[in-house]
Design an enzyme around this catalytic site. Structure first.
Site, short mmCIF file in Angstrom:
data_model
loop_
_atom_site.label_atom_id
_atom_site.label_comp_id
_atom_site.label_asym_id
_atom_site.label_seq_id
_atom_site.Cartn_x
_atom_site.Cartn_y
_atom_site.Cartn_z
N HIS A 1 29.79 3.41 2.45
CA HIS A 1 30.84 4.29 1.93
C HIS A 1 30.43 5.76 2.04
CE1 HIS A 1 33.49 1.20 0.29
NE2 HIS A 1 32.38 0.51 0.07
N LYS B 1 53.39 24.84 -28.14
CA LYS B 1 53.15 24.34 -29.49
C LYS B 1 51.67 24.06 -29.74
CE LYS B 1 56.93 24.20 -31.58
NZ LYS B 1 57.16 25.37 -32.45
N THR B 2 51.19 24.53 -30.85
CA THR B 2 49.76 24.37 -31.16
C THR B 2 49.50 23.22 -32.13
OG1 THR B 2 49.81 25.87 -33.05
CG2 THR B 2 49.38 26.86 -30.89
N GLU C 1 32.22 8.30 2.01
CA GLU C 1 33.04 9.17 1.17
C GLU C 1 32.35 9.53 -0.14
OE1 GLU C 1 33.59 6.01 1.77
OE2 GLU C 1 34.45 4.94 0.03
N CYS D 1 33.71 -0.03 5.38
CA CYS D 1 33.37 -1.31 4.76
C CYS D 1 34.32 -2.41 5.24
CB CYS D 1 33.34 -1.16 3.25
SG CYS D 1 32.19 -2.32 2.50
N SER E 1 45.70 11.36 -23.15
CA SER E 1 44.65 11.16 -22.15
C SER E 1 45.09 11.81 -20.84
CB SER E 1 44.38 9.67 -21.96
OG SER E 1 45.57 9.04 -21.57
N PRO F 1 49.91 19.85 -32.16
CA PRO F 1 49.14 18.66 -31.77
C PRO F 1 47.64 18.97 -31.67
CG PRO F 1 51.09 18.88 -30.40
CD PRO F 1 51.00 20.13 -31.21
N THR F 2 47.32 20.16 -31.18
CA THR F 2 45.90 20.54 -31.08
C THR F 2 45.29 20.68 -32.47
OG1 THR F 2 46.28 21.66 -28.99
CG2 THR F 2 44.33 22.34 -30.22
N GLY G 1 37.18 -2.03 6.24
CA GLY G 1 37.83 -1.43 7.41
C GLY G 1 36.99 -1.58 8.67
N MET G 2 35.68 -1.65 8.50
CA MET G 2 34.80 -1.91 9.65
C MET G 2 34.86 -3.40 9.99
SD MET G 2 30.87 -2.66 9.66
CE MET G 2 29.67 -2.42 10.94
N LYS H 1 39.61 15.93 -18.38
CA LYS H 1 38.33 16.17 -19.05
C LYS H 1 37.17 16.09 -18.06
CE LYS H 1 38.41 13.19 -22.19
NZ LYS H 1 37.84 11.93 -22.57
N1 GLN Z 1 35.16 -7.36 0.70
C1 GLN Z 1 34.18 -6.93 1.63
C2 GLN Z 1 32.79 -7.38 1.27
O1 GLN Z 1 32.54 -7.71 0.14
C3 GLN Z 1 34.23 -5.42 1.80
C4 GLN Z 1 33.84 -4.70 0.55
C5 GLN Z 1 34.26 -3.24 0.58
O2 GLN Z 1 35.08 -2.87 1.39
N2 GLN Z 1 33.71 -2.44 -0.30
O3 GLN Z 1 31.91 -7.37 2.11
#
Ligand code: GLN
Length: 547
Positions: free
Chosen positions: A519, A186-187, A521, A380, A13, A189-190, A382-383, A17
């Site tokens: 989020h 080495k081939t 990100e 989240c 694994s 395993p494939t 962090g805020m 992939k």
């Molecule tokens: N634990 C917090 C909440 O549920 C923040 C969740 C998070 O950071 N995704 O509100």
């Protein structure tokens, strides 16, 4: 009607992939096709929502509120196609649907079996939205031969027979180990892995072989002969410095051509790879470096914050700098002073998280960033920790806390500036949750709108005042404390459209201190860095110039 590409793995694994699938999706797009990528996971959890990040890495949330496998994050980052709830399925989900149907009597008293009932359920899933795109790429989790995976392999085998000839192909990813003593790739395993695949009725059309070194022609021919594929369809996947080189590297190796050949699409449309050339150029030619500390709880496993790490890389690309990330364990600051650990960083990011462990350390990190004027991005949790820090240390609410922690003992001892939300509005509908609901599915999940205050820093960063971002949390900042905190300079610069739920806070007298309940990100792409990450890294660049 879509053509289907099934991606399977063998030998070991963690061969990449997901990345190979995502890169192939991007290459097909570069040739003008539309794509959608899907993940079929053999594990028995209904979804990864309740799995520990240590187990499974980050949970990737879709706009429509599904908690899915982190591979869907790769898919989105490479193709820009927003993943949906219907792009991820597990054995747990399949079986629970089959069992629900059985209880409802949908099967009219028949004996329920893996073939055809479970496999039919999987095939129905694969078919969802098949008219919407040119290519549907379905990745099967795990490796061939896993007991749990068998129904999925059987389902895709059947599926290819149900469809007209030439509408489905199979791509298999394996490993070619390098044996230093004999100086050979080495081939065997494939060969064994392909044999296993063929024993369940699937013959691969394209072989993608991970290897440390280029595959010599002799080995390529041997693989083709023994695995019954064309030599041009043996694609080498070598280690890359950055995952974002993958589309160009796979293109050079001929992956997209091999896939189009397997579908007998000729002449193949020419690819336009400019976007990926620009991405690679930005990665390879940075004009500086900034150091960012991520102060979190799951720091031993970087996959737990996969999208954040990627979004920071994108932010770096937007500014043509390399972002060096250091993972700092929040619990450290509960025993020791934060300053020696955080000095020297050009920015601090406190990511999301669940549970009390490490939260006092995150509060210390927020305090350090605020008082030292270091750029801070709180996501989240962090805020929420930045708000508690402000309440305790600036607004004089020394008992400020969150209802998430020490729920029982603390009930009347602390000020719950972060409270458990039990009712909210989504798409004009009221959603209600009980505290005692199951752990799975009790969160505010998926895309919600927010309105930003004109003239605020975030409105400037986004360049607009209406945004939509993805959420995954149970707790919220209590608006009751807004006036008190705003008076001290912590502005509530983004709110839910009904004005009830704080979405963004920022310190007005700080160079860059923003906390977001969502989020960001999850929506960042290498070719379209998220504005918050792009500007956060820009602020880090400014800090780096001061020192
Ligand atoms: N634990 C917090 C909440 O549920 C923040 C969740 C998070 O950071 N995704 O509100």
């Amino acid at each position: 009607m879509a053509r289907f590409i099934f991606i399977t793995g063998g030998v070991v694994s963690s061969l990449g992939k997901g990345l190979a699938s995502a890169a192939l999706g991007a290459l097909l797009q570069a040739r003008g096709y539309t794509v959608r990528l899907r993940k079929l996971d053999p594990y028995l959890n209904v979804d990864p929502g309740t799995m520990s990040p240590f187990e499974h890495g980050e949970v990737f949330v879709t706009d429509d509120g599904a908690e899915t496998d982190l591979d869907l994050g790769h898919y989105e980052r490479f193709t820009g196609v927003a993943a949906r709830a219907t792009d991820s399925i597990s054995s747990g989900r399949v079986y629970s649907t089959v069992l629900e149907k059985e209880r409802r009597g949908d099967y009219l008293g028949k004996t329920i079996q893996v073939i055809p009932h479970v496999t039919n359920e999987i095939k129905d899933f694969i078919r969802i939205g098949e008219d919407e795109v040119d290519f549907m790429l379905c990745e099967i989790g795990g490796t061939v031969g896993d007991i749990e995976g068998l129904p999925f392999f059987e389902a895709i085998r059947q599926f290819s027979q149900d469809k007209p000839r030439g509408q489905c192909i199979f791509m298999h990813l394996t490993l070619l180990p390098w044996i230093a003593a004999s100086g050979e790739l080495k081939t065997k395993p494939t060969q064994h892995s392909v044999k296993e695949l063929r024993s369940i009725g699937i013959a691969p059309d394209v072989l993608v072989c991970r290897s440390e070194r280029p595959i010599p022609q002799k080995e390529r021919e041997k693989l083709a002969l023994f695995c019954n594929v064309r030599p041009d369809s043996v694609i080498a996947a070598m280690d890359l410095k950055s995952i974002y080189e993958a589309p160009l590297a796979y293109h050079r190796e001929g992956l997209d051509q091999a896939v189009l050949d397997a579908f007998q699409i000729s002449p193949a449309p020419k690819p336009d790879l400019q976007v990926w050339e620009d991405v690679a150029d930005r990665i390879h030619n940075p004009e500086g470096e900034v150091r960012v500390a991520i102060v979190g709880k799951y720091t031993q496993l970087e996959d737990a914050y996969k999208s954040i790490a990627e979004a920071l890389t994108h932010g770096g690309m937007a500014n043509r700098v390399k972002v060096r990330v250091d993972w700092v364990d929040a619990e450290l600051f509960e025993r020791e002073d934060a300053a020696p650990h955080l000095e020297g960083f050009h920015a601090i990011l406190v990511p999301g998280g669940f549970g009390e462990r490490g939260t006092e350390g995150k509060i210390k990190a927020a305090e350090f960033a605020r008082t030292h004027k270091i750029p801070y991005l709180g996501i989240c949790l962090g805020m929420q920790m930045a708000v508690i820090e402000a309440a305790r240390n600036v607004a004089g609410l020394s008992n400020a806390g969150s209802q998430e922690f020490d729920h029982e003992a603390g009930k009347d001892r602390f000020e719950p500036v972060i409270f458990h939300l039990k009712e909210w509005i989504k798409d004009n509908q009221k959603i209600a949750r009980d505290v005692l609901d199951d752990k799975g599915g009790t969160m505010r999940l998926g895309a919600y709108n927010a309105t930003l205050t004109d003239g605020s820093k975030v409105a400037d960063v986004y360049g607009r005042t209406a945004i939509e971002e993805r959420h995954r949390h149970r707790y919220e900042v209590d608006i009751k404390y807004r006036d008190k905190l705003e008076k001290e300079g912590l502005c509530f610069s983004g709110m839910s459209p009904d004005g009830r739920l704080p979405e963004i806070v920022e310190w007005s007298d700080h160079p860059w201190f923003i906390g977001v309940q969502f989020h960001p990100e999850l929506k960042s792409k290498p070719f379209a860095p998220h504005p918050l990450f792009a500007d956060f890294v820009r602020a880090a660049v400014d800090t780096s110039r001061l020192v």
